[in-house]
Design an enzyme around this catalytic site. Structure first.
Site, PDB file in Angstrom:
ATOM      1  N   ALA A  46       2.003   1.920  -3.435  1.00  0.00           N
ATOM      2  CA  ALA A  46       0.908   2.459  -4.243  1.00  0.00           C
ATOM      3  C   ALA A  46       0.715   3.949  -3.962  1.00  0.00           C
ATOM      4  CB  ALA A  46      -0.384   1.687  -3.966  1.00  0.00           C
ATOM      5  N   PHE A  88       0.831  -1.206   0.000  1.00  0.00           N
ATOM      6  CA  PHE A  88       0.000   0.000   0.000  1.00  0.00           C
ATOM      7  C   PHE A  88       0.866   1.257   0.000  1.00  0.00           C
ATOM      8  CE2 PHE A  88      -3.548  -2.749   1.365  1.00  0.00           C
ATOM      9  CZ  PHE A  88      -4.529  -2.258   0.515  1.00  0.00           C
ATOM     10  N   GLU A  93      -4.350   8.332 -15.516  1.00  0.00           N
ATOM     11  CA  GLU A  93      -3.189   9.219 -15.475  1.00  0.00           C
ATOM     12  C   GLU A  93      -2.006   8.541 -14.783  1.00  0.00           C
ATOM     13  OE1 GLU A  93      -0.946  12.103 -16.664  1.00  0.00           O
ATOM     14  OE2 GLU A  93      -3.089  12.294 -17.077  1.00  0.00           O
TER      15      GLU A  93
END
Length: 159
Positions: free
Chosen positions: A51, A48, A103
């Protein structure tokens, strides 16, 4: 030129393996072949964290990501002001998330293309253009959804 030599110093400090091929000692690394072979644990928390680092990197380095966040925030504010219903909220949120994710993927693809093709190459240009085109398609779809959700309410207010 190999992929390691194509990276500049800033890229290495973003959590990439060191030029010697080993993982960095500060716990911030991207799994490489040696890490995978040793079956080293890559915690869910670390996944996480990586990310979030990707989202932060995209936001920090890409003007369009900042624009997408601003437009998304404006859509949320307009949705609150107009009191849109649950299904409209779902459509708006899905569009915002889709554009932001596109994006991020565009930024990732551009980074990989720059890494493997540091000199100009027509195929590299096509890959980057197609990724940018995918973001544009998502953004145009989001505009269409926003028009369908917001225009009737705005026109009703004006009449």
């Amino acid at each position: 030129m190999d992929a390691t030599n194509a990276m500049d110093e800033d890229d290495r400090t973003e959590g990439s393996p060191s030029p010697e091929g080993g993982a960095r000692d500060d716990g911030r690394f991207v799994r490489n072949h040696a890490d995978k072979g040793s079956r080293a644990r890559f915690s869910l928390g670390r996944a996480f964290s990586c990310a979030w680092e990707g989202i932060a990197y995209t936001t920090r380095t890409q003007r369009n990501m900042k624009i997408h966040f601003a437009v998304g925030a404006a859509a949320v504010a307009l949705g609150i002001a107009l009191g849109i219903e649950a299904l409209s909220w779902a459509a708006i949120v899905i569009c915002i998330v889709l554009v932001l994710a596109a994006e991020c993927l565009n930024t990732a693809l551009e980074s990989v293309v720059d890494l493997v093709s540091p000199d100009y190459a027509e195929l590299a240009k096509h890959a980057k253009d197609c990724a940018a085109g995918a973001v544009l398609v998502c953004a145009l779809g989001a505009v269409a959804v926003a028009a369908a959700v917001f225009l009737p309410r705005l026109l009703a207010l004006l009449s």
